[in-house]
Design a protein around this motif. Structure first.
Motif, PDB file in Angstrom:
ATOM      1  N   VAL A  97       0.843  -1.207   0.000  1.00  0.00           N
ATOM      2  CA  VAL A  97       0.000   0.000   0.000  1.00  0.00           C
ATOM      3  C   VAL A  97       0.872   1.248   0.000  1.00  0.00           C
ATOM      4  O   VAL A  97       0.673   2.175  -0.798  1.00  0.00           O
ATOM      5  CB  VAL A  97      -0.948  -0.004   1.214  1.00  0.00           C
ATOM      6  CG1 VAL A  97      -1.680   1.332   1.330  1.00  0.00           C
ATOM      7  CG2 VAL A  97      -1.953  -1.137   1.095  1.00  0.00           C
ATOM      8  N   GLY A  98       1.854   1.292   0.906  1.00  0.00           N
ATOM      9  CA  GLY A  98       2.737   2.450   0.972  1.00  0.00           C
ATOM     10  C   GLY A  98       3.543   2.638  -0.289  1.00  0.00           C
ATOM     11  O   GLY A  98       3.680   3.766  -0.807  1.00  0.00           O
ATOM     12  N   MET A  99       4.086   1.553  -0.828  1.00  0.00           N
ATOM     13  CA  MET A  99       4.889   1.617  -2.053  1.00  0.00           C
ATOM     14  C   MET A  99       4.072   2.149  -3.227  1.00  0.00           C
ATOM     15  O   MET A  99       4.532   2.984  -4.000  1.00  0.00           O
ATOM     16  CB  MET A  99       5.439   0.230  -2.384  1.00  0.00           C
ATOM     17  CG  MET A  99       6.628  -0.191  -1.544  1.00  0.00           C
ATOM     18  SD  MET A  99       8.157   0.491  -2.190  1.00  0.00           S
ATOM     19  CE  MET A  99       9.351  -0.561  -1.371  1.00  0.00           C
ATOM     20  N   PHE A 100       2.857   1.648  -3.390  1.00  0.00           N
ATOM     21  CA  PHE A 100       2.032   2.062  -4.520  1.00  0.00           C
ATOM     22  C   PHE A 100       1.580   3.513  -4.382  1.00  0.00           C
ATOM     23  O   PHE A 100       1.464   4.227  -5.380  1.00  0.00           O
ATOM     24  CB  PHE A 100       0.834   1.128  -4.669  1.00  0.00           C
ATOM     25  CG  PHE A 100       1.138  -0.092  -5.497  1.00  0.00           C
ATOM     26  CD1 PHE A 100       0.748  -0.175  -6.815  1.00  0.00           C
ATOM     27  CD2 PHE A 100       1.845  -1.162  -4.938  1.00  0.00           C
ATOM     28  CE1 PHE A 100       1.036  -1.295  -7.575  1.00  0.00           C
ATOM     29  CE2 PHE A 100       2.135  -2.280  -5.693  1.00  0.00           C
ATOM     30  CZ  PHE A 100       1.741  -2.359  -7.026  1.00  0.00           C
ATOM     31  N   ILE A 101       1.352   3.957  -3.148  1.00  0.00           N
ATOM     32  CA  ILE A 101       0.961   5.354  -2.954  1.00  0.00           C
ATOM     33  C   ILE A 101       2.072   6.286  -3.415  1.00  0.00           C
ATOM     34  O   ILE A 101       1.848   7.216  -4.207  1.00  0.00           O
ATOM     35  CB  ILE A 101       0.594   5.619  -1.482  1.00  0.00           C
ATOM     36  CG1 ILE A 101      -0.738   4.946  -1.135  1.00  0.00           C
ATOM     37  CG2 ILE A 101       0.492   7.126  -1.217  1.00  0.00           C
ATOM     38  CD1 ILE A 101      -1.116   5.058   0.333  1.00  0.00           C
ATOM     39  N   VAL A 102       3.296   6.055  -2.925  1.00  0.00           N
ATOM     40  CA  VAL A 102       4.382   6.960  -3.303  1.00  0.00           C
ATOM     41  C   VAL A 102       4.856   6.696  -4.729  1.00  0.00           C
ATOM     42  O   VAL A 102       5.349   7.601  -5.410  1.00  0.00           O
ATOM     43  CB  VAL A 102       5.570   6.846  -2.316  1.00  0.00           C
ATOM     44  CG1 VAL A 102       5.154   7.230  -0.916  1.00  0.00           C
ATOM     45  CG2 VAL A 102       6.183   5.451  -2.321  1.00  0.00           C
ATOM     46  N   GLY A 103       4.711   5.454  -5.206  1.00  0.00           N
ATOM     47  CA  GLY A 103       5.129   5.145  -6.569  1.00  0.00           C
ATOM     48  C   GLY A 103       4.305   5.868  -7.610  1.00  0.00           C
ATOM     49  O   GLY A 103       4.820   6.276  -8.665  1.00  0.00           O
ATOM     50  N   TYR A 104       3.015   6.061  -7.327  1.00  0.00           N
ATOM     51  CA  TYR A 104       2.119   6.703  -8.288  1.00  0.00           C
ATOM     52  C   TYR A 104       1.806   8.162  -7.948  1.00  0.00           C
ATOM     53  O   TYR A 104       1.453   8.931  -8.835  1.00  0.00           O
ATOM     54  CB  TYR A 104       0.808   5.919  -8.389  1.00  0.00           C
ATOM     55  CG  TYR A 104       0.923   4.675  -9.232  1.00  0.00           C
ATOM     56  CD1 TYR A 104       0.817   4.735 -10.617  1.00  0.00           C
ATOM     57  CD2 TYR A 104       1.141   3.436  -8.641  1.00  0.00           C
ATOM     58  CE1 TYR A 104       0.928   3.589 -11.394  1.00  0.00           C
ATOM     59  CE2 TYR A 104       1.256   2.282  -9.408  1.00  0.00           C
ATOM     60  CZ  TYR A 104       1.129   2.370 -10.784  1.00  0.00           C
ATOM     61  OH  TYR A 104       1.248   1.229 -11.551  1.00  0.00           O
ATOM     62  N   ARG A 105       1.922   8.518  -6.661  1.00  0.00           N
ATOM     63  CA  ARG A 105       1.533   9.878  -6.263  1.00  0.00           C
ATOM     64  C   ARG A 105       2.723  10.743  -5.877  1.00  0.00           C
ATOM     65  O   ARG A 105       2.550  11.942  -5.637  1.00  0.00           O
ATOM     66  CB  ARG A 105       0.552   9.804  -5.084  1.00  0.00           C
ATOM     67  CG  ARG A 105      -0.714   9.008  -5.369  1.00  0.00           C
ATOM     68  CD  ARG A 105      -1.576   9.693  -6.410  1.00  0.00           C
ATOM     69  NE  ARG A 105      -2.031  10.985  -5.935  1.00  0.00           N
ATOM     70  CZ  ARG A 105      -3.119  11.170  -5.203  1.00  0.00           C
ATOM     71  NH1 ARG A 105      -3.871  10.131  -4.852  1.00  0.00           N
ATOM     72  NH2 ARG A 105      -3.477  12.383  -4.822  1.00  0.00           N
TER      73      ARG A 105
END
Length: 256
Positions: A97-105
């Motif tokens: 969850v954390g990785m995808f948040i910063v990866g895309y945002r």
């Protein structure tokens, strides 16, 4: 009998091995996220997933390697297999969850804070869920202040790791970030363990479940093999190396 549990039954061996495993997971997670910066967005999800799984496996393996050195006075310790596996799943999911948040945002302050809090709380849940999987002939009590401190360390470590994942370029800076992350995650674990007090009911009473040697060691084999395979993928990916070289060239040109 009541007393503070000992987390260093094998001396420095288990803390050092746990630290190295945390560093390996952090390093692979960082390198996978760097990979998403240089290539097309269509493959970003796969690399973020690999990075999140690597970091999650590294954190979980760190916890249970460290737990191999956990002993309580006159207590026979076993583990509940379903809860132990659930703690691994929690580690991977929340890091994802954390990785995808910063990866895309990206790492805007509010985005980074949200991702860091979610991931840090997930790491703390993984730790205390792993503790809940323990079965021993006694009761485990926690010091609330120390538990709170361990959660804050987990949130700070997760936030720093997520920031580093999308902000730091180059092998040596990423290596330094991985070492810092390893110190923070391992420190969170041993801070949490410092909160533990065990009240042993009876030395003669035996609890059901799998022993650390029979359950944890075989379980560690799977994440260890996964981390090894992930390391091979990262190390032998030529486009990742080329991407780092391009970044270095841009910095060199900017310096002149």
């Amino acid at each position: 009998m009541q007393g503070t549990a000992d987390g260093f039954d094998y001396g420095a061996l288990t803390p050092l091995a746990a630290f190295l495993m945390a560093c390996l997971g952090a390093a692979l997670g960082l390198r996978c996220v760097v990979r998403t910066v240089h290539l097309e967005k269509g493959r970003k999800a796969a690399w973020l997933a690999l990075g999140a799984a690597s970091l999650g496996c590294g954190i979980w393996s760190m916890h249970f390697i460290a737990m191999m050195g956990f002993r309580a006075p006159d207590a026979s310790i076993t583990y509940d297999a379903p809860l132990t596996l659930l703690s691994l799943l929690v580690a991977i999911v929340v890091v994802s969850v954390g990785m995808f948040i910063v990866g895309y945002r990206g790492v805007a302050p509010m985005t980074l804070a949200t991702a860091g809090i979610i991931t840090g709380l997930g790491v703390a849940v993984m730790h205390y869920l792993g503790m809940a999987a323990m079965r021993l002939n006694g009761d485990i009590a926690y010091d609330n202040l120390t538990v709170t401190l361990s959660v804050l360390i987990a949130v700070a470590a997760a936030t720093a790791a997520l920031w580093a994942a999308v902000s730091i370029r180059g092998f040596l800076p990423a290596l330094g970030a991985s070492l810092v992350m390893g110190v923070a995650v391992t420190g969170m674990h041993y801070t949490g363990m410092a909160a533990v007090t065990v009240h042993v009911h009876s030395a003669a009473h035996a609890y059901g479940g799998e022993s650390a040697a029979s359950l944890v060691l075989p379980m560690l084999l799977g994440p260890a093999v996964f981390l090894l395979l992930a390391a091979v993928v990262v190390m032998f990916d030529p486009l990742l190396v080329a991407g780092d070289e391009r970044e270095g060239s841009r910095r060199a040109r900017a310096a002149f």
